[in-house]
Design a protein around this motif. Sequence first.
Motif, PDB file in Angstrom:
ATOM      1  N   SER A   1       1.128  -1.098   0.087  1.00 51.89           N
ATOM      2  CA  SER A   1       0.423  -0.360  -0.280  1.00 51.89           C
ATOM      3  C   SER A   1       0.429   1.624  -0.222  1.00 51.89           C
ATOM      4  N   ARG A   2       2.469   0.653   0.911  1.00 45.58           N
ATOM      5  CA  ARG A   2       2.840   2.069   0.424  1.00 45.58           C
ATOM      6  C   ARG A   2       3.156   3.004  -0.977  1.00 45.58           C
ATOM      7  N   HIS A   3       3.416   2.005  -1.671  1.00 46.38           N
ATOM      8  CA  HIS A   3       3.657   2.354  -3.246  1.00 46.38           C
ATOM      9  C   HIS A   3       2.020   3.199  -3.933  1.00 46.38           C
ATOM     10  N   VAL A   4       0.766   1.729  -3.145  1.00 51.70           N
ATOM     11  CA  VAL A   4      -0.035   2.372  -4.630  1.00 51.70           C
ATOM     12  C   VAL A   4      -0.826   2.851  -3.557  1.00 51.70           C
ATOM     13  N   GLY A   5      -1.315   3.174  -2.427  1.00 53.02           N
ATOM     14  CA  GLY A   5      -2.626   3.631  -1.959  1.00 53.02           C
ATOM     15  C   GLY A   5      -3.307   2.650  -0.949  1.00 53.02           C
ATOM     16  N   LYS A   6      -3.799   3.008   0.117  1.00 54.40           N
ATOM     17  CA  LYS A   6      -4.042   1.670   1.153  1.00 54.40           C
ATOM     18  C   LYS A   6      -5.558   0.849   0.648  1.00 54.40           C
ATOM     19  N   GLN A   7      -6.290   2.848   0.200  1.00 53.30           N
ATOM     20  CA  GLN A   7      -7.482   1.918  -0.506  1.00 53.30           C
ATOM     21  C   GLN A   7      -7.509   0.848  -1.765  1.00 53.30           C
ATOM     22  N   GLU A   8      -6.793   1.686  -2.288  1.00 53.72           N
ATOM     23  CA  GLU A   8      -6.272   1.092  -3.843  1.00 53.72           C
ATOM     24  C   GLU A   8      -5.608  -0.057  -3.656  1.00 53.72           C
ATOM     25  N   ILE A   9      -5.120  -0.543  -3.231  1.00 52.59           N
ATOM     26  CA  ILE A   9      -4.762  -1.468  -2.711  1.00 52.59           C
ATOM     27  C   ILE A   9      -5.168  -2.768  -2.528  1.00 52.59           C
ATOM     28  N   VAL A  10      -6.245  -2.654  -1.781  1.00 50.40           N
ATOM     29  CA  VAL A  10      -7.927  -3.406  -1.218  1.00 50.40           C
ATOM     30  C   VAL A  10      -8.379  -3.342  -2.421  1.00 50.40           C
ATOM     31  N   ASP A  11      -9.681  -2.660  -3.232  1.00 56.60           N
ATOM     32  CA  ASP A  11      -9.811  -2.388  -4.226  1.00 56.60           C
ATOM     33  C   ASP A  11      -8.905  -2.978  -5.610  1.00 56.60           C
ATOM     34  N   LEU A  12      -8.520  -2.623  -5.781  1.00 60.15           N
ATOM     35  CA  LEU A  12      -7.392  -3.932  -6.127  1.00 60.15           C
ATOM     36  C   LEU A  12      -7.625  -5.325  -6.616  1.00 60.15           C
ATOM     37  N   ALA A  13      -7.492  -5.913  -4.917  1.00 56.59           N
ATOM     38  CA  ALA A  13      -7.607  -7.335  -5.050  1.00 56.59           C
ATOM     39  C   ALA A  13      -9.018  -7.863  -5.497  1.00 56.59           C
ATOM     40  N   PHE A  14     -10.252  -6.717  -5.460  1.00 57.66           N
ATOM     41  CA  PHE A  14     -11.279  -7.569  -5.734  1.00 57.66           C
ATOM     42  C   PHE A  14     -11.438  -7.197  -7.038  1.00 57.66           C
ATOM     43  N   VAL A  15     -10.856  -6.275  -8.090  1.00 56.29           N
ATOM     44  CA  VAL A  15     -11.354  -6.114  -9.011  1.00 56.29           C
ATOM     45  C   VAL A  15     -10.297  -7.451 -10.411  1.00 56.29           C
TER      46      VAL A  15
END
Length: 385
Positions: free
Chosen positions: A188-202
Motif C-alpha cells: 500500500s505504501r506504493h499504491v495507496g491503502k484503499q487502492e490496493i484493497v480495491d485492486l484485489a477485488f477487481v
Amino acid sequence: MTNISRRGALALGLAGIAAAPEALAARPGSLNALAAAKGMRFGTAVGVGSAGPEGAGRDIGGPFADPTYRRLIADECGVIVPENELKWYALRPDAKTYAFERADALAAFAKANGMGLRGHTLLWHHPRWMPKWTETYDYGPNPAAEVRRLLTEHVRTVTARYPQIHSWDVVNETVDHTTGELRETAFSRHVGKQEIVDLAFVAAREAMPRTELVYNDYMSWEGTPEKEKHRAGVLRLLEGFRKRGVPVDTLGVQAHIGSVGTGESTGFARPDLAAWRRFLDEVTGMGYGLVITEFDVNDKPLAADIPSRDAEVARLTREYLDVILSYRQLKEVLVWGLADKYSWLQGTSPRPDNLPKRPTPFDDAFRPKPMRDAIAAAFKAAPAR
Ligand code: 9MR
C-alpha cells in the motif's frame, strides 16, 4: 490426489490419503446435514502446518497428518478452508515462486470426500503477515506498477489453480481495530491503502466472475468503544466499496468470541446485542451476504472445571449463532478448527492455570462436546434460507 506429486506427498507425510478416502460427504445427522436442512453449509479450517512469514514454504507438520481427525472432518463437514496454506507467506517464498503442494493436498482431500473448498486469503493486508521479502524487494523504477502487477498475477495464478473454490476471502483484516483506519503494508505504501484493497477485488472478479468475493475481518459483538470503532471502520470500508463500484459480495465474520483479553476490556464475553444487530442490519442493508468464517470460543478467563467451562462455551455459542443465523443472508458457518487439540488458541496467550483451552466442538479424543450440541440446536432452530 490431484496436483500433487508422489514425492511431494511423501515429503509432507501425506502418502496414502488419496488411496484411502474417508467417508464420502458428511454423514446423516452431521453438523453439515443439519445446516443443509436449512440451506446452509458447515465446515472447518484445517491445516497441514506451515511456518510464519519468516519461514515461507517450510512445512512444520500439522493436524491434517492425523487420520482420525481427517475422518472426523469428512464426517461432520460439507466444506473446508486451508488454515494457512493459501496465505502469501505460505505460498510465495519469493516474488517468482508458488509453493502449491500443501494447499493442493487439502484441495485433493476436499474433492475426495465431496466437500467444498473456501479460499483464505488472496491478500492478508496486514504488515505482520505479508512475507518479509515484500519489505526488501526491488520494485524497480515504477513501484506502483510493479505492485499492481505482482498482486494481479498472484490473484490470477492462485485462483486459476483452484477453480473449485466457491468463496474467497479476497482481502483479510485490513481495518486496524484500534483506530478503524486502513492498514499500511509494503504494497500500500506504493499504491495507496484503499487502492490496493480495491485492486484485489477487481482482479478477483476478473479472474472469477461467479465466485463469492468476501471481505473478512474480526470485528466483534462486544460493547466496548474500541470494538465500536472497529465495526465503524469496517462499515466505512463496505460503504466505500459500494460507492466506488468495487465487486465485493459478502462480509466474512470471523467470530473468534469468548475471551476479551486485550486492550481496554478483559474477561469473558460482554456482548452488546443491540449494537451487533445494528451492525449486521447495516451490512445486509447494503446488499452484502454474510458468512461465519472462523468460529471458536476462547475460554481463557473461565474457571478450570470442565463441565461448567464447556457449558458456558456452549451457552455463548448458542447465543451468538441464534442472532446471526436469524439473518437469511448467512449461508455458511465454518469453525476455526473442529477439535480442541488442533485449535490455534492452544498456541496463543495461555490460560492462567496453563490448562489446555476448550474452544471447539470436539475434545482431544474427538468426542462431541456441549458446543457441538449448541451448534446443532442453533441449526435446528434457524429459519430456512
Ligand atoms: O490459525 C492460524 C494460525 O495457525 C497462524 O499461525 C496464524 C498466522 O498466520 O493465523 C491463524 O489464523 C488466523 C486467520 O488466518 C485470520 N484470522 C485470525 C486467525 C487466528 O489468528
